[in-house]
Write an enzyme that holds these catalytic residues in place. Structure first.
Site, short mmCIF file in Angstrom:
data_model
loop_
_atom_site.label_atom_id
_atom_site.label_comp_id
_atom_site.label_asym_id
_atom_site.label_seq_id
_atom_site.Cartn_x
_atom_site.Cartn_y
_atom_site.Cartn_z
N GLU A 117 1.78 -16.90 5.41
CA GLU A 117 2.10 -17.74 4.45
C GLU A 117 3.07 -17.10 3.48
O GLU A 117 3.85 -17.95 2.87
CB GLU A 117 0.74 -17.47 3.38
CG GLU A 117 -0.37 -18.67 3.51
CD GLU A 117 -1.37 -18.39 2.50
OE1 GLU A 117 -1.15 -18.24 1.38
OE2 GLU A 117 -2.46 -18.25 3.11
N ASP A 172 -4.46 1.86 7.73
CA ASP A 172 -4.85 2.95 7.99
C ASP A 172 -6.25 2.63 8.89
O ASP A 172 -7.00 1.77 8.68
CB ASP A 172 -5.14 3.75 6.71
CG ASP A 172 -5.72 5.01 7.02
OD1 ASP A 172 -5.04 6.05 7.56
OD2 ASP A 172 -6.86 5.44 6.65
C1 NOJ Z 1 -5.05 8.15 9.07
C2 NOJ Z 1 -4.09 8.74 8.14
O1 NOJ Z 1 -3.06 8.85 8.64
C3 NOJ Z 1 -4.70 10.27 7.81
O2 NOJ Z 1 -3.68 10.91 7.01
C4 NOJ Z 1 -5.93 10.22 6.95
O3 NOJ Z 1 -6.57 11.18 6.61
C5 NOJ Z 1 -6.99 9.26 7.80
N1 NOJ Z 1 -6.29 8.03 8.49
C6 NOJ Z 1 -8.19 8.68 6.96
O4 NOJ Z 1 -7.69 7.73 6.02
#
Ligand code: NOJ
Length: 565
Positions: A274, A225
């Site tokens: 790994e 993310d």
């Molecule tokens: C991207 C994620 O896909 C989204 O849903 C989220 O709100 C933001 N990152 C923050 O984590």
């Protein structure tokens, strides 16, 4: 809508067939948004046991891997992208043994599991952040986040001019243990999501350990993310203008796509490698990196970094032949020097479903969405599907305000500024319809239990039950497309397409497999039927096709067709 299917849909590919170590290069990866996929315990909220109970559906659909959005312990301020404990399952989704069982079942069915990792920020309820607040300025725990004194005579102004992606300032002021106003902390997203300071070695150590924790449990990879956000420009400089709010946009900003992030991924790659021996093949890292260009995205995919990155430039392209061709060419060219597969995606939990985005609210949207999907699945590399697109689900545009849970929606309303926010992420997160003729459409075991977001009253025709066995349905269309893709050696593999001459508004390209098998894809993005020379035998089309007339094939508007020769 009917489809022309010259080749009968085949049975799903054998789940037990051995897969190559680099399975991810051409994998079709299906995103499960756990709270909206299937509910096993009847509380109206999807859970891991629900996902587990539907793995057979995913295997039969014909996907290779499943990416699960976060299911970790979280106060759910941003639907789980605010993690309080990275090694625990939130009770609303189940427990660790459920995750373990889900991974084991998936592997038995030949499906790989990719989990979401959220390293840019955590929840404000994370024990580190809570301790940092309690211990006050000077605490070493504060060094793991971005705490700063405010500007102005009494520190009443935020430390810089950065704005949160969800609206409002990217800083929130704390209260010191003695009750007086204290330092500010940085949160690129909601105030409940404080950003980690990746310059602090404790943060990097912790994430190395979290990676190992899930790898030891058997996961096949991580979707990372905000992979482009971990490192901030030194000194956290002002941007100098207010035009910053881009929900996952691609402007050049001092908190996104800084060169320092690559060191993190080089370390992670060593850990992934790994674990990559053995029959499971490679463990992969997939970057959610919104960068200004596909060339910048390719940097995340150098041989000693991650394996894949979402191609958001493709997602953002209009349904126009010229634009699509340009982004396809550019993406393939950008990936070649780093020897990474291109990836393609049309929908996810953050954007308006591609049916509605590309084609508006009516049936035309579905026609276009199916054409777009068939085009995507013909491209070399890996493709991502978002749950529900195989049912042809539209974006739900009529959700009542009180039902909406997206923090972006709430923050833009609170700030009185809906401009620049999509505020629409709930509309693609409505729980899936599985069966029956009224909500909750088999989402959970209890017909009386309302789903966490209300489902539309007219979704009976979209259920898995209603579409199964109907050769004209979108679900059977996806099943056919994925079955053909699996058995056709020219699809997925490789890193190039051979463009063919085509009338305006039409894309035509050929893919040739190492064994010489050829597949041609033709996509008409225009508003009129176009006569083309049939480039072989029709394999599959996204919409009904008229009979060919004297060798010329009428490729209807918003239709993609696959041909073999
Ligand atoms: C991207 C994620 O896909 C989204 O849903 C989220 O709100 C933001 N990152 C923050 O984590």
């Amino acid at each position: 809508m009917t489809q022309h299917l010259a080749t009968p849909a085949t049975a799903p590919a054998s789940a037990t067939a051995p897969a190559p170590a680099d399975w991810w290069r051409d994998a079709v990866i299906y995103q499960v948004y756990p709270r909206s996929f299937a509910d096993a315990n009847g509380d109206g909220m999807g859970d891991l046991a629900g996902v587990r109970s539907r793995l057979g559906y995913l295997r039969d659909l014909g996907v290779d891997a499943v990416w699960l959005s976060p299911f970790y312990a979280s106060p759910q301020s941003d639907a789980g992208y605010d993690v309080a404990d990275y090694r625990a399952v939130d009770p609303m989704f189940g427990d660790l043994p459920d995750a373990d069982a889900l991974i084991a079942d998936a592997h038995r069915l030949g499906l790989r599991i990719i989990v979401d990792l959220v390293p840019n920020h955590c929840s404000d309820q994370h024990p580190w952040f809570q301790r940092a607040l309690r211990e006050g300025p000077g605490s070493p725990l504060r060094g793991r986040f971005h705490f700063r004194p405010g500007k102005g005579a009494d520190g009443e102004l935020p430390p810089n001019d950065w704005e949160s992606i969800f609206g409002g300032p990217a800083w929130t002021r704390t209260t010191d243990p003695d009750g007086t106003p204290g330092e500010w902390y940085l949160h690129l997203f909601a105030p409940e999501q404080p950003d980690f300071n990746w310059d602090d070695p404790a943060v990097a150590d912790e994430f190395r350990s979290i990676l190992r924790f899930w790898l030891d449990l058997g996961v096949d990879g991580f979707r990372i993310d905000v992979a482009h956000g971990l490192v901030k420009a030194p000194g956290l400089p002002d941007i100098g203008h207010g035009d910053q709010i881009r929900l996952l946009g691609n402007a050049v900003l001092p908190f996104f796509d800084q060169d320092g992030v690559h060191q993190v991924y080089r370390e992670w790659r060593r850990i992934l490698d790994e674990y990559s021996g053995g029959p499971g093949g490679h463990r992969i890292g997939v970057a959610e990196a919104w960068t200004p260009t596909v060339e910048r995205t390719a940097l995340y995919l150098r041989r000693d970094e991650l394996h894949q990155a979402f191609n958001f430039q493709y997602l953002q392209a209009d349904w126009r032949a010229e634009e699509l061709r340009e982004v396809i060419d550019r993406s393939l060219a950008a990936m070649r020097p780093v020897d990474a597969p291109a990836t393609w995606v049309l929908s996810n939990h953050d954007v308006v479903r591609h049916r509605t985005r590309l084609g508006g609210e009516g049936e035309d949207g579905l026609r276009r969405a199916r054409a777009a999907t068939l085009l995507m699945l013909a491209l070399p590399g890996s493709a991502y599907l978002y749950q529900g697109e195989e049912l042809g689900l539209p974006e739900v545009l009529e959700l009542p305000d009180e039902a909406r849970q997206d923090p972006a929606f709430r923050r833009s309303r609170a700030g009185g500024d809906a401009e620049g926010q999509d505020g629409m992420r709930d509309g693609c997160r409505v729980p899936l319809p599985w069966s029956g003729s009224a909500p909750p459409y088999g989402f959970g075991p209890d017909p009386e239990s309302p789903t966490w977001l209300p489902q539309p009253a007219d979704w009976a025709a979209y259920t898995v039950e209603a579409q199964t066995g109907d050769p004209t349905s979108t679900l059977e269309f996806y099943r056919s497309a994925l079955a053909v893709r699996r058995r056709h050696p020219a699809l997925g593999a490789g890193d190039a397409v051979e463009w063919l001459p085509a009338p305006e508004g039409v894309l035509a390209f050929r893919r040739t497999a190492p064994d010489g098998t050829v597949l041609t894809c033709t996509a008409n993005t225009g508003a009129e039927t176009v006569l083309i020379d049939a480039p072989g035998r029709l394999l599959l089309a996204s919409a009904e096709a008229d009979a060919p007339a004297e060798g010329a094939f009428p490729l209807a508007r918003d239709t993609t067709a696959w041909w073999t020769s």
